[in-house]
Design a protein around this motif. Structure first.
Motif, PDB file in Angstrom:
ATOM      1  N   TRP A 150      -0.009  33.638  23.783  1.00  0.00           N
ATOM      2  CA  TRP A 150      -0.658  32.925  22.663  1.00  0.00           C
ATOM      3  C   TRP A 150       0.177  32.991  21.568  1.00  0.00           C
ATOM      4  O   TRP A 150       0.669  32.047  20.712  1.00  0.00           O
ATOM      5  CB  TRP A 150      -1.890  33.441  22.119  1.00  0.00           C
ATOM      6  CG  TRP A 150      -2.602  33.006  21.156  1.00  0.00           C
ATOM      7  CD1 TRP A 150      -2.701  31.810  20.860  1.00  0.00           C
ATOM      8  CD2 TRP A 150      -3.347  33.712  20.060  1.00  0.00           C
ATOM      9  NE1 TRP A 150      -3.687  31.374  19.753  1.00  0.00           N
ATOM     10  CE2 TRP A 150      -4.085  32.518  19.397  1.00  0.00           C
ATOM     11  CE3 TRP A 150      -3.671  35.067  19.705  1.00  0.00           C
ATOM     12  CZ2 TRP A 150      -4.962  32.712  18.146  1.00  0.00           C
ATOM     13  CZ3 TRP A 150      -4.356  35.262  18.620  1.00  0.00           C
ATOM     14  CH2 TRP A 150      -5.094  34.164  17.754  1.00  0.00           C
ATOM     15  N   GLY A 164       1.959  29.668  22.117  1.00  0.00           N
ATOM     16  CA  GLY A 164       0.703  29.000  21.384  1.00  0.00           C
ATOM     17  C   GLY A 164      -0.296  28.598  22.409  1.00  0.00           C
ATOM     18  O   GLY A 164      -1.122  27.592  22.357  1.00  0.00           O
ATOM     19  N   LEU A 209      -3.672  29.450  23.694  1.00  0.00           N
ATOM     20  CA  LEU A 209      -4.714  30.248  23.749  1.00  0.00           C
ATOM     21  C   LEU A 209      -5.517  30.552  24.913  1.00  0.00           C
ATOM     22  O   LEU A 209      -6.359  29.389  25.074  1.00  0.00           O
ATOM     23  CB  LEU A 209      -5.518  29.858  22.563  1.00  0.00           C
ATOM     24  CG  LEU A 209      -6.795  30.688  22.133  1.00  0.00           C
ATOM     25  CD1 LEU A 209      -6.480  32.264  21.960  1.00  0.00           C
ATOM     26  CD2 LEU A 209      -7.671  30.445  21.060  1.00  0.00           C
ATOM     27  N   THR A 242      -8.062  26.328  26.234  1.00  0.00           N
ATOM     28  CA  THR A 242      -9.098  27.685  26.120  1.00  0.00           C
ATOM     29  C   THR A 242     -10.272  27.535  27.012  1.00  0.00           C
ATOM     30  O   THR A 242     -10.584  28.449  27.684  1.00  0.00           O
ATOM     31  CB  THR A 242      -9.146  27.492  24.516  1.00  0.00           C
ATOM     32  OG1 THR A 242      -8.089  27.602  24.005  1.00  0.00           O
ATOM     33  CG2 THR A 242      -9.846  28.805  24.350  1.00  0.00           C
TER      34      THR A 242
END
Lengths: 250, 320, 413, 295
Positions: free
Chosen positions: B55, B59, B61, B119
């Protein structure tokens, strides 16, 4: 001599709108040339087609005799085409040095090293410093890139492209948004880079001083089509160009 | 070169300090509970740091890292339960490998989409894993979990196991740290900030995302497999989405953009949970408010805020 | 950054070591570390257990304690999470130096805590969780349970069904229960007991909705089609309420006898559903507010109501029994520190509890550490003595403790 | 398996699908307009059920009025949550993680507030007068309250269709679902719109809670199980797509109903199975609202 870059009847349409249509021209090795045209003429689209960001509907793009159409940007850049973007495309949170260094590492094929600290890659670091030096940014190498002035960010973008040791460098409006003084400096710098890095250089520009000052060949695009191609003098004298773009009072 | 030497020295001394603190825990502690707590802190730290590679660095998530954490734990639990204690260490290795294989497979599916879709997809697959573990009670023990997972040989002693955990965690975090500051790590950070530019450096964005997804999952599984021996029992909760949420909380609390942020975050969260849980039955209200304050007031996390305060101080100092 | 980090870690270390250093001074105190869920679905059981345990402690301490030892009981929310409960149990044992671990509603959490109890040689009194495993294959010397397990409930249920077959010949049976160990255990244990009794039956349906399933419509319509004579369910808590509410309008209970011997008779169902609860459901539980009609039970229920303003669920009586069992054991041993002697005292401990009918005293089976109690099963009928409930159980059938114990070696035989 | 049983099972599935849709529609609306995934949506659903209990069982309000009031109260609560907290994190770097944490904090806080206000006991509401029974058609029993739920679901679908296609706020919401930048160009007060959308969405969730309360149990923790099912529906239909949520709910409801009838021992895995199969072929869901940015 084979051209460095050859476009052969290149087309692109978005929906019904033709953005580039039947564009053909050749760029010779070592040439520095400009593409001009009003906004929406398809200049950036053409760049995007060359670098594989957009697929051609028709036509061929030959780089040193090899057709690039259908290849992803990743492979096109590996063949030796570098590009700087209209809006500086940098890595804002990394240091200025690392922005260049990552490109050097990529060129050297060392991005899959998992263990040693980036600073321990001496060759990439030295090359990055050399490029920063030639751009006049070496003094700011440890600052995060987002802190740089607008003009310097655009230079940094060019620096990233340079680090990939391109044979052909495409610059999309390198002086856009700069003050007259900065433009003057950038113009000189680009000429300098063209010479010292032995580049074939194509740039898109609205600044006529730059276009007519350093380009050997000027190409004019209008509504996606190539309107004219020639030396600055020829273009300056071209009636069609004057009516369509440069204006009567030019 | 001097710059490099200073950097190495600074990093080394910081490491020595952290390790020393944790080495001393069993000596200074007044009860085995504190050792147990430190064990939790260490393992969650590894989990959080490995999550943050995904994350904070890249980046991506993921809300499904609990899947791998649970997989690591259940590999150990199931093998010890079915085959015996001598399988404890091989099971750890097997769990880590299984997690890497699963991450490779799922990664190919979930990395096709970016942002919030990524996500949600990771969450969906993790919940599927949880549902299967919960349902397949003949094999996994379902909601009853698995008990009696005692590490073999000298590891049976709590203190020895603590040092084992300390060694594995510190080694893993060291490896992850090297990775974060290697060319690979640099590319990952670039992927987060400007994926298009990364492509135009001649690098594959998704390939790198897949690599870090596998690496992160692998270390999450390692954390899970270590946890199996701490309490001697494991449970389906380890795969539930709130476990994935917890590591996000740790990352945010510590500071997303700091490599050691999640480490500090894990420490603080575990201590807070313990203190609040021990004192009030309305812990959920209190923890909820604490999370809110962290999110709204200290978005940079403990380490990030500390650094900001420090830079403010030095600036005013220089101004005088 | 590095310096700040060092400071942070130093603070953390400080907190870690200085945490609860306050170990109580050595007075004459029995320390009990209790863990109950106080949030979420099972929160009601936890809150009732805490109230009842506190009530028992007040009663015992009010009479001067057990052998001069006052009881000091601490409660922590287990969050119904095994890993967290284990951490709390470890803290209780090593920091607070409790003499007894206590409580736990969920069997999954109970199994994790019994592991700690075994490792640390600390007595763990289970008050609510019902998995038979804890007193059979997962039994360890320091574990005792003061509430019925699912086997006892289901064995009583099997006896009930056996008798029923004589008066109202039934043939088919269907089961629906939550898809986890608790749901599966009940069904296995019921069939085991029916087979052991030689009851003939035909299974026409088995359904496994997930735990906390909110929507049972599809299950109900399938059950209506299966049309069993006996519908056995293995839900607990809110799931029972939701299932009954959704099944009722389909006329399911007119065709099939609703039968839920383990958790169905819990007072929470009556209080939640009020007049909506249909009559004629056959339910069982581990304690009832209106049975047995003894002095002790009446007093327990009334005192609890006085204390909390509501009537207790069965979890309350388990916690109440647990505290009394500890007090009794300490009276026998003389102090709460000799764990081995306490184990001996608890094995075979006899103790009179609110749920014991006249003429019977609960006792702990030395072999299984399971409390042996009489089990009653009742039928829902109007009764407004315990508002807000409008229906309570009645028409009791009583089963002797010895008749419903698992055979030695269960479940491996 | 005869025709009447299939029909019964179909209607069971429809009831489940409708309640699922009422919750998921709010979830998808918030996501479509604001790109926020509201993990606390289940808690708003639970809150709606408690408000329904309060109005009907404690204050003896008429059921229909209570239904509306529950929706309004929860909507106001939702607007407050958006206005006071959520909007402070929009546009922040790594916003996704902060959203998850903040909405998770809502879950924790609402859970305890509910426990403090109403206690931990299970609550229950009776079905409204006139809807306590079932219609019998031959072998088929159809509970009238289930029909009512299905009808209300239909009304919401039609009303939503009308709002989305015939009113300006609807057009804005649709535009936002495709491209958020457009909305600010349209001259709309974006923060205000977002608060309003959050209010409407949570009101839908709250109303679903109150509507479901007579069938289910009103209990702390009731929000957790609906959020995961709704998540499946939203992901399946394409996040941000209102009609996708409707179709997803229908699919999950019916798949579940027939899985229960055919393979009851595996029924609980089917909704996940459907989702996994769909996502393997269409990772952005069946009807993606906007073009998925592929990174």
């Amino acid at each position: 001599m084979t051209p460095m870059l050859q476009l052969d009847a290149v087309d692109k349409a978005f929906g019904g709108l033709r953005v580039t249509s039947n564009v053909s021209f050749s760029v010779m090795p070592g040439e520095i040339s400009a593409i001009i045209g009003p906004n929406g003429a398809g200049k950036t689209t053409l760049f995007n087609q060359i670098t594989g960001h957009l697929l051609c509907d028709r036509g061929a793009i030959l780089f040193q005799g090899e057709n690039l159409v259908g290849k992803p940007p990743r492979q096109i850049v590996a063949r030796g085409i570098g590009r700087a973007f209209q809006i500086a495309s940098i890595f804002p949170d990394e240091t200025v040095l690392d922005n260049i260094r990552v490109a050097c590492l990529s060129k050297l094929g060392e991005t899959r090293k998992y263990w040693r600290h980036v600073a321990d890659f001496k060759r990439a670091t030295d090359e990055a410093h050399a490029i920063l030096d030639s751009l006049g940014l070496d003094g700011q190498s440890e600052r995060p890139a987002f802190e740089l002035a607008h003009g310097d960010q655009k230079l940094l973008d060019i620096g990233i492209a340079l680090a990939l040791k391109p044979k052909l460098l495409l610059l999309d409006e390198p002086t856009a948004g700069m003050s007259p003084d900065e433009r003057q400096q950038t113009r000189e710098l680009i000429k300098q880079l063209w010479k010292s890095y032995d580049l074939t250089l194509v740039f898109i520009e609205h600044d006529m001083d730059m276009v007519f000052g350093i380009a050997q060949v000027v190409r004019v695009l209008q509504q996606g089509a190539l309107l004219a191609e020639g030396t600055p003098e020829e273009i300056r004298a071209n009636k069609q160009v004057i009516t369509a773009y440069l204006g009567e009072d030019f | 070169m001097t710059n490099l030497a200073t950097r190495n020295l600074k990093a080394a001394s910081l490491w020595a300090f952290i390790v020393l603190i944790f080495v001393l825990v069993p000596v200074l502690s007044t009860s085995s509970y504190q050792v147990n707590l430190a064990c939790h802190v260490l393992i969650w730290s590894l989990f959080a740091v490995s999550f943050n590679m995904l994350w904070g660095v890249t980046g991506m998530l993921s809300l499904g890292q609990a899947l791998y954490y649970g997989l690591g734990a259940y590999s150990v639990g199931l093998m010890v339960d079915h085959l015996g204690r001598q399988w404890y260490l091989p099971a750890m290795g097997l769990g880590v490998l299984a997690a890497a294989a699963l991450a490779l497979l799922l990664g190919l599916l979930v990395i096709r989409v970016g942002g919030v879709y990524f996500t949600m997809l990771t969450l969906a697959f993790a919940q599927l894993g949880w549902q299967i573990t919960f349902k397949w009670y003949d094999f996994t023990g379902g909601d009853d979990g698995i008990q009696g997972i005692i590490p073999p040989g000298i590891l049976e002693s709590g203190t020895v196991y603590y040092y084992f955990v300390l060694a594995v965690v510190m080694l893993s975090i060291w490896v992850l740290k090297r990775m974060a500051f290697s060319p690979f790590g640099l590319v990952l950070r670039c992927v987060q900030q400007n994926p298009d530019r990364v492509r135009f450096l001649g690098r594959r964005v998704r390939r790198n995302q897949l690599r870090v997804y596998v690496i992160s999952s692998l270390f999450s599984a390692l954390a899970g497999s270590l946890m199996a021996g701490v309490d001697g029992s494991i449970h389906t909760d380890m795969l539930f989405w709130t476990t994935s949420g917890e590591v996000i909380l740790m990352s945010v609390l510590g500071g997303i953009n700091q490599f050691f942020g999640p480490f500090v975050g894990a420490t603080v969260i575990i201590l807070i949970e313990d203190l609040v849980g021990a004192r009030t039955e309305y812990w959920s209200l209190i923890i909820g408010i604490i999370i809110m304050v962290i999110v709204l007031v200290f978005p940079k996390g403990v380490v990030g805020e500390a650094m900001r305060a420090k830079s403010l101080l030095t600036r005013t100092g220089a101004g005088r | 950054m590095k310096k700040n980090l060092c400071v942070c870690l130093a603070i953390v270390l400080g907190v870690l070591c200085a945490l609860p250093m306050a170990v109580q001074a050595q007075e004459k105190v029995i320390r009990i570390g209790a863990m109950y869920p106080m949030t979420g679905r099972a929160g009601l059981y936890g809150i009732d257990s805490v109230a009842a345990a506190e009530m028992a402690v007040d009663e015992i301490n009010g009479k001067g304690g057990a052998n001069g030892y006052k009881i000091d009981i601490t409660f922590t929310d287990s969050k119904a999470k095994p890993a967290y409960a284990v951490r709390v149990a470890t803290r209780y044992i090593t920091e607070d130096q409790v003499h007894f671990l206590f409580g736990i509603v969920s069997s999954g959490v109970g199994l994790a805590v019994t592991e700690i109890s075994k490792q640390q040689k600390k007595i763990f009194i289970g008050t609510d969780h019902a998995s038979t495993q804890l007193t059979s294959d997962k039994l360890q010397p320091y574990y005792f349970r003061v509430a019925n397990n699912t086997f006892q409930s289901m064995a009583a249920g099997a006896l009930y069904l056996q008798e029923l077959q004589k008066s109202k010949p039934w043939k088919t049976i269907a089961y629906i229960g939550p898809d986890y160990a608790y749901g599966h255990d009940q069904w296995n244990e019921l069939r085991f007991s029916l087979d052991r009794l030689g009851v003939k039956y035909q299974v026409v349906g088995e359904y496994w909705p997930k735990l906390f399933e909110p929507d049972y419509n599809s299950y109900v319509t399938s059950l209506v089609k299966d049309n069993p004579d006996i519908l056995v369910t293995g839900f607990w808590g809110g799931d029972t309420v939701a299932f009954i509410k959704q099944a009722q309008v389909y006329g399911l209970f007119k065709k099939s006898l609703y039968f839920q011997p383990d958790a169905g008779g819990n007072y929470e169902l009556m209080s939640a559903m009020g007049a909506e609860l249909p009559a004629g459901l056959v339910l069982g539980a581990r304690h009832y507010n209106n049975w047995p009609d003894t002095e002790l039970n009446r007093k327990f229920v009334a005192d609890f109501h006085k204390r909390t303003g509501r009537y207790p669920t069965y979890a309350a009586e388990g916690a109440y029994a647990g505290v009394y069992a500890i007090a009794e054991a300490v009276k026998i041993v003389g102090n709460p520190d000799d764990t081995e002697a306490l184990v001996k005292a608890l094995e075979g401990l006899k103790i009179k509890l609110p749920e014991d009918p006249d003429g019977f005293t609960s006792y702990i089976d030395p072999a299984t550490h399971q409390i042996m109690q009489v089990q009653a099963i009742g039928v829902t009928m109007p009764n407004t003595d315990f508002p807000p409930a409008k229906m309570m159980l009645g028409d009791w059938k009583i089963y002797k403790a010895e008749d419903i114990a698992p055979p030695p070696g269960y479940p491996n035989k | 398996m005869d025709a009447s049983f299939l029909l019964t099972q179909f209607i069971s599935g429809l009831t489940m699908a409708t309640l699922l849709f009422l919750v998921a529609s709010g979830l998808t609306l918030i996501f479509g307009v604001g790109n926020v995934f509201n993990f606390a949506h289940g808690s708003f659903y639970m809150l709606g059920a408690y408000f329904g209990y309060q109005f009907v069982s404690v204050w003896s309000t008429n059921f229909w009025i209570a239904l509306l009031l529950s929706g309004v109260c929860v909507g106001l609560f939702g607007m407050l949550a958006e206005f006071a907290f959520l909007r402070r994190i929009y546009g922040r770097a790594n916003e996704g993680g902060f959203q998850i944490l903040l909405t998770y904090a809502f879950i924790l806080i609402i859970d305890d507030l509910v426990k403090l206000t109403w206690g931990a006991e299970y609550k229950s509401l009776p079905r409204p007068a006139g809807f306590g029974g079932a219609i019998q058609l031959g072998d088929i029993f159809i509970p009238t309250y289930n029909l009512l739920i299905i009808a209300i679901g239909m009304i919401v679908v039609v009303a939503a269709w009308w709002v989305l296609s015939h009113t300006r706020p609807g057009q804005v919401a649709r535009a936002a679902a495709v491209d958020r930048e457009i909305v600010s160009v349209l001259g709309v007060n974006v923060p205000m719109t977002m608060t309003l959308v959050f209010g409407i969405a949570t009101a839908l969730g709250g109303m679903a809670g109150a509507l479901a309360a007579p069938l289910r149990t009103v209990t702390p923790g009731a929000g957790i199980e609906v959020i995961i099912d709704s998540l499946i529906v939203v992901v399946l239909g394409g996040m941000g797509n209102f009609w996708g949520a409707w179709f997803g709910a229908l699919l999950i409801g019916e798949v579940n109903a027939f899985a229960v009838a055919v393979v009851p021992q595996w029924a609980t895995l089917f909704s996940f199975l459907v989702m996994v199969v769909v996502l393997i072929f269409k990772p952005e869901g069946l009807f993606a609202a906007r073009k998925v940015r592929k990174v």
